[in-house]
Enzyme design. Structure first.
Site, PDB file in Angstrom:
ATOM      1  N   PHE A  31     -21.530  -3.227  -4.243  1.00 39.17           N
ATOM      2  CA  PHE A  31     -22.511  -2.158  -4.182  1.00 39.17           C
ATOM      3  C   PHE A  31     -22.074  -1.249  -3.017  1.00 39.17           C
ATOM      4  O   PHE A  31     -20.913  -0.878  -2.976  1.00 39.17           O
ATOM      5  CB  PHE A  31     -23.930  -2.741  -4.160  1.00 39.17           C
ATOM      6  CG  PHE A  31     -24.334  -3.189  -5.574  1.00 39.17           C
ATOM      7  CD1 PHE A  31     -23.607  -4.165  -6.250  1.00 39.17           C
ATOM      8  CD2 PHE A  31     -25.360  -2.559  -6.257  1.00 39.17           C
ATOM      9  CE1 PHE A  31     -23.894  -4.514  -7.578  1.00 39.17           C
ATOM     10  CE2 PHE A  31     -25.677  -2.916  -7.575  1.00 39.17           C
ATOM     11  CZ  PHE A  31     -24.935  -3.888  -8.224  1.00 39.17           C
ATOM     12  N   ASP A  51       0.869  -1.184   0.000  1.00 41.69           N
ATOM     13  CA  ASP A  51       0.000   0.000   0.000  1.00 41.69           C
ATOM     14  C   ASP A  51       0.903   1.230   0.000  1.00 41.69           C
ATOM     15  O   ASP A  51       1.902   1.273   0.725  1.00 41.69           O
ATOM     16  CB  ASP A  51      -0.889  -0.023   1.259  1.00 41.69           C
ATOM     17  CG  ASP A  51      -2.085   0.909   1.151  1.00 41.69           C
ATOM     18  OD1 ASP A  51      -3.222   0.419   1.285  1.00 41.69           O
ATOM     19  OD2 ASP A  51      -1.883   2.131   0.941  1.00 41.69           O
ATOM     20  N   SER A  98     -11.045   5.731  -5.583  1.00 44.67           N
ATOM     21  CA  SER A  98     -12.417   5.206  -5.554  1.00 44.67           C
ATOM     22  C   SER A  98     -13.522   6.236  -5.307  1.00 44.67           C
ATOM     23  O   SER A  98     -14.611   5.853  -4.882  1.00 44.67           O
ATOM     24  CB  SER A  98     -12.509   4.104  -4.502  1.00 44.67           C
ATOM     25  OG  SER A  98     -12.289   4.668  -3.235  1.00 44.67           O
ATOM     26  N   TYR A 111     -14.707   6.908 -12.718  1.00 47.57           N
ATOM     27  CA  TYR A 111     -14.367   5.847 -11.762  1.00 47.57           C
ATOM     28  C   TYR A 111     -14.883   4.495 -12.270  1.00 47.57           C
ATOM     29  O   TYR A 111     -14.123   3.524 -12.391  1.00 47.57           O
ATOM     30  CB  TYR A 111     -14.951   6.179 -10.379  1.00 47.57           C
ATOM     31  CG  TYR A 111     -14.935   5.014  -9.428  1.00 47.57           C
ATOM     32  CD1 TYR A 111     -13.734   4.421  -9.049  1.00 47.57           C
ATOM     33  CD2 TYR A 111     -16.129   4.487  -8.913  1.00 47.57           C
ATOM     34  CE1 TYR A 111     -13.723   3.337  -8.182  1.00 47.57           C
ATOM     35  CE2 TYR A 111     -16.122   3.418  -8.047  1.00 47.57           C
ATOM     36  CZ  TYR A 111     -14.914   2.836  -7.684  1.00 47.57           C
ATOM     37  OH  TYR A 111     -14.910   1.759  -6.842  1.00 47.57           O
ATOM     38  N   LEU A 128      -0.060   4.144   0.957  1.00 49.02           N
ATOM     39  CA  LEU A 128      -0.579   5.021   2.025  1.00 49.02           C
ATOM     40  C   LEU A 128      -1.077   6.363   1.500  1.00 49.02           C
ATOM     41  O   LEU A 128      -1.172   7.330   2.254  1.00 49.02           O
ATOM     42  CB  LEU A 128       0.472   5.231   3.133  1.00 49.02           C
ATOM     43  CG  LEU A 128       0.935   3.960   3.855  1.00 49.02           C
ATOM     44  CD1 LEU A 128       1.905   4.314   4.983  1.00 49.02           C
ATOM     45  CD2 LEU A 128      -0.258   3.177   4.424  1.00 49.02           C
ATOM     46  N   ARG A 158     -29.876   2.793  -2.462  1.00 50.35           N
ATOM     47  CA  ARG A 158     -28.651   2.011  -2.582  1.00 50.35           C
ATOM     48  C   ARG A 158     -28.782   0.697  -1.815  1.00 50.35           C
ATOM     49  O   ARG A 158     -29.606   0.568  -0.910  1.00 50.35           O
ATOM     50  CB  ARG A 158     -27.453   2.786  -1.999  1.00 50.35           C
ATOM     51  CG  ARG A 158     -27.089   4.053  -2.776  1.00 50.35           C
ATOM     52  CD  ARG A 158     -26.449   3.713  -4.112  1.00 50.35           C
ATOM     53  NE  ARG A 158     -26.064   4.891  -4.860  1.00 50.35           N
ATOM     54  CZ  ARG A 158     -26.873   5.568  -5.682  1.00 50.35           C
ATOM     55  NH1 ARG A 158     -28.133   5.183  -5.824  1.00 50.35           N
ATOM     56  NH2 ARG A 158     -26.433   6.595  -6.355  1.00 50.35           N
ATOM     57  N   LEU A 162     -22.110   8.103   2.667  1.00 52.36           N
ATOM     58  CA  LEU A 162     -23.297   8.502   3.418  1.00 52.36           C
ATOM     59  C   LEU A 162     -23.245   8.100   4.897  1.00 52.36           C
ATOM     60  O   LEU A 162     -23.378   8.957   5.775  1.00 52.36           O
ATOM     61  CB  LEU A 162     -24.553   7.923   2.748  1.00 52.36           C
ATOM     62  CG  LEU A 162     -25.862   8.248   3.459  1.00 52.36           C
ATOM     63  CD1 LEU A 162     -26.123   9.748   3.460  1.00 52.36           C
ATOM     64  CD2 LEU A 162     -27.029   7.508   2.811  1.00 52.36           C
TER      65      LEU A 162
END
Ligand code: UDP
Length: 312
Positions: free
Chosen positions: A163, A31, A71, A135, A33, A213, A182
């Site tokens: 999802f 990663d 993302s 994206y 970071l 969603r 959210l």
């Protein structure tokens, strides 16, 4: 197995890495970071700080679980080239390194954003992919590359199209800066870190005008990765949607957060956010049938209350 987890210092990657360690695998997290946190790498995993664009020799790994990516839908609209470079460019570099090192198996973190505005709900994997933002387009391009690499080079690949992932696995939780999602944003109001939550659009063609969603618990999502790892077959690219099959509106989510936290959580209607489809609900029938995946924490109350517990 000896496993490389790219993006294992991020939200979903860290939960999957933790479950893999618990299942007895030998885990290395790679990663850079840029958005992850070093302290999210689970105990028992080796950590290498670095980029997927230059992963170095990766001989000896049995498989790669690939989470490292940019993302955020909104950011991808603002800076598309950066998304193409990181998500498609980064993954192609990783696939080259895998081929060069004889690593032939990958589980990829794909997304419902590949579908765009759906024609049918719940969305099956056979729905035409028509991403509504960069994206989703970059993730779809990676899925296309994986299909080609399976055919051309015998790669064993599985893509999981998430999802809305939410909840927490023990201490492993969502920590984005800035936070755009959210549920964490609603909980920030209950924590006293924000005055109110904005509802992005209340004029959608849905039950109460707000976007619907499909929220899936990160623990259930992680379990699917362990099943996918075992199900990967050389020369094949399998694609599965991952959700609970039930849609909740933004207003319903806020109501559940009020019930879980006991806080009134003021909400104000704000303009629509670019690139948001009205309804995104998964059909996860295929992964349930083929891999035996079953969500164990499907109730939205459980998802929210696990996120809430991890925050406090
Ligand atoms: N949303 C909202 N207020 C917020 C954050 C999100 O109304 O502060 C809405 C957003 O427009 C979408 C839904 O909540 O309809 C879920 O958004 P999120 O960013 O959590 O996930 P996405 O669906 O974009 O992957």
């Amino acid at each position: 197995m000896k496993l490389l987890v790219t993006g294992g210092a991020g939200y979903v990657g860290s939960v999957v890495a933790a479950q893999l360690v618990e299942a007895g695998h030998q885990v290395t997290v790679l990663d850079d970071l840029s958005t992850g946190h070093a302290d999210a790498v689970p105990e028992g995993a080796r950590f290498v700080e670095g980029s997927i664009t230059d992963p170095g020799p990766i001989e000896g790994f049995d498989a790669v679980l690939h989470f490292a990516a940019k993302s955020l839908v909104g950011e991808s609209v603002q800076e598309p080239a950066r998304y193409w470079r990181a998500n498609l460019g980064g993954t192609l570099a990783l696939l080259d390194a895998m081929r060069g090192s004889g690593v032939g198996r990958i589980v990829f973190s794909s997304t419902a954003a590949v579908y765009g505005e759906p024609e049918e709900t719940p969305i099956p994997e056979s729905a035409p992919p028509r991403p509504a933002n960069p994206y989703g387009a970059t993730k779809l391009a990676v899925d296309t590359a994986l299909t080609a690499f399976a055919e051309l080079y015998g790669l064993a690949a599985v893509s999981l199209r998430y999802f809305n992932v939410a909840g927490a696995y023990g201490r492993f939780r969502e920590r984005h800066a800035p936070e755009t999602h959210l549920i964490p944003n609603v909980l920030k109001v209950a924590l006293g870190e924000r005055e109110e939550v904005s509802v992005f659009g209340a004029d959608y063609p849905t039950k109460d005008g707000t976007c619907v969603r499909d929220y899936v618990h990160v623990t259930d999502l992680a379990t699917a990765h362990l099943l996918a790892l075992d199900a990967a077959e050389p020369g094949t690219h399998k694609i599965y949607n991952l959700g609970n099959g039930t849609g909740f509106s933004v207003k319903e989510v806020i109501d559940v957060c009020r019930a879980v936290t006991g806080h009134p959580i003021p909400a104000v209607v704000a303009p629509r956010r670019d690139g948001d489809p009205a309804v995104l609900v998964a059909s996860s029938e295929k992964i349930q049938r083929e891999l035996g995946w079953k969500p164990e924490h499907a109730a939205l109350e459980t998802i929210v209350s696990d996120a809430w517990t991890a925050l406090r």
